[in-house]
Scaffold this motif. Structure first.
Motif, short mmCIF file in Angstrom:
data_model
loop_
_atom_site.label_atom_id
_atom_site.label_comp_id
_atom_site.label_asym_id
_atom_site.label_seq_id
_atom_site.Cartn_x
_atom_site.Cartn_y
_atom_site.Cartn_z
N GLY A 146 -2.63 3.35 7.05
CA GLY A 146 -1.97 2.04 6.99
C GLY A 146 -1.08 1.83 5.78
O GLY A 146 -0.76 0.69 5.44
N VAL A 147 -0.64 2.92 5.13
CA VAL A 147 0.24 2.74 3.98
C VAL A 147 1.60 2.23 4.43
O VAL A 147 1.99 2.39 5.58
N ASP A 207 -5.06 4.90 -12.57
CA ASP A 207 -5.70 4.14 -11.50
C ASP A 207 -4.92 2.86 -11.22
O ASP A 207 -4.72 2.04 -12.11
N HIS A 208 -4.42 2.76 -10.03
CA HIS A 208 -3.73 1.56 -9.57
C HIS A 208 -4.39 1.15 -8.26
O HIS A 208 -4.70 1.99 -7.43
N GLY A 209 -4.57 -0.13 -8.06
CA GLY A 209 -5.01 -0.58 -6.76
C GLY A 209 -3.91 -0.30 -5.74
O GLY A 209 -2.76 -0.03 -6.11
N HIS A 210 -4.25 -0.30 -4.53
CA HIS A 210 -3.28 -0.17 -3.43
C HIS A 210 -2.65 1.21 -3.33
O HIS A 210 -1.56 1.34 -2.79
N LEU A 211 -3.31 2.23 -3.87
CA LEU A 211 -2.87 3.61 -3.69
C LEU A 211 -3.87 4.33 -2.81
O LEU A 211 -5.08 4.19 -3.00
N ILE A 212 -3.38 5.11 -1.87
CA ILE A 212 -4.22 6.01 -1.10
C ILE A 212 -3.68 7.40 -1.37
O ILE A 212 -2.52 7.69 -1.10
N VAL A 213 -4.52 8.26 -1.93
CA VAL A 213 -4.07 9.57 -2.40
C VAL A 213 -4.60 10.67 -1.49
O VAL A 213 -5.77 10.70 -1.16
N PHE A 214 -3.71 11.56 -1.10
CA PHE A 214 -4.08 12.78 -0.39
C PHE A 214 -3.95 13.93 -1.38
O PHE A 214 -2.87 14.18 -1.90
N GLU A 215 -5.07 14.60 -1.65
CA GLU A 215 -5.06 15.76 -2.56
C GLU A 215 -4.42 16.92 -1.79
O GLU A 215 -5.03 17.53 -0.94
N TRP A 222 0.85 -1.19 0.00
CA TRP A 222 0.00 0.00 0.00
C TRP A 222 0.88 1.23 0.00
O TRP A 222 1.78 1.37 0.83
N VAL A 223 0.62 2.15 -0.92
CA VAL A 223 1.42 3.36 -1.06
C VAL A 223 0.51 4.58 -0.93
O VAL A 223 -0.54 4.66 -1.57
N GLY A 224 0.95 5.52 -0.10
CA GLY A 224 0.27 6.81 0.03
C GLY A 224 0.94 7.82 -0.88
O GLY A 224 2.15 7.79 -1.06
N VAL A 225 0.16 8.73 -1.45
CA VAL A 225 0.70 9.72 -2.38
C VAL A 225 0.22 11.11 -1.99
O VAL A 225 -0.98 11.33 -1.81
N LEU A 226 1.16 12.04 -1.84
CA LEU A 226 0.82 13.46 -1.72
C LEU A 226 0.74 13.98 -3.14
O LEU A 226 1.76 14.21 -3.79
N ARG A 227 -0.48 14.10 -3.66
CA ARG A 227 -0.65 14.47 -5.07
C ARG A 227 -1.12 15.92 -5.17
O ARG A 227 -2.17 16.27 -4.63
N PRO A 228 -0.37 16.76 -5.86
CA PRO A 228 -0.86 18.12 -6.10
C PRO A 228 -2.14 18.09 -6.94
O PRO A 228 -2.30 17.22 -7.81
#
Length: 159
Positions: A86-87, A53-61, A40-46
């Motif tokens: 839980g990333v 779209d990938h499974g196992h991504l949690i994105v914070f806008e 599981w990967v978290g992303v700080l996405r601008p």
């Protein structure tokens, strides 16, 4: 009162923090690579930067790239929130070292210090200080060092 971000101790995620170059394509490449290592990967996405779209991504806008005051205000909340989801790793683009973007970049480097304390990122924030260059000479580059920079390339020892 000290300015925000000047405290001696800063929050750093307990999971690896992976920094990408500051472009949507580089962010996607770092995310794609990290999914081969972490479930599981978290992303700080601008805002406005798309990710396939990938499974196992949690994105914070995170906010709009270039609105450094907003990004600075949201940084530590975003890191804590992603870690709370839980990333296993967090990916973020590294802002340029100018103006208020430098403050956001420096905060990310202090957070990176927890993963690689031998390099002293909390003190030099990734700039080419004598201490940083000495750490590169002693330890070689970390996975987060950019091989595109000559001092980092020069620190690689042939096998």
């Amino acid at each position: 009162l000290p300015a925000p971000g000047t405290m001696a101790r800063h929050y750093a995620p307990r999971v690896p923090l992976l920094l990408s170059a500051p472009t949507p394509q580089a962010l996607y490449g770092t995310v794609k690579d990290s999914l081969t290592q972490y479930e599981w990967v978290g992303v700080l996405r601008p805002r406005g930067w798309s990710l396939p779209d990938h499974g196992h991504l949690i994105v914070f806008e995170w906010g709009t790239w270039g609105e450094w005051d907003t990004l600075a205000q949201k940084l530590f909340y975003a890191l804590r929130w992603l870690e709370g989801q839980g990333v296993h790793a967090i990916v973020a683009p590294l802002p340029p070292a100018e103006g208020l973007a430098r403050a956001v970049r420096d905060r990310l480097m202090r957070a990176l210090d927890a993963a690689y304390p031998q390099y002293g990122f909390a003190q030099h924030k990734g700039y080419g200080t004598r201490a940083h260059l000495a750490a590169l000479e002693k330890f070689g580059p970390s996975p987060e060092h950019r091989l595109s920079y000559a001092p980092v390339r020069q620190s690689i020892r042939p096998l």
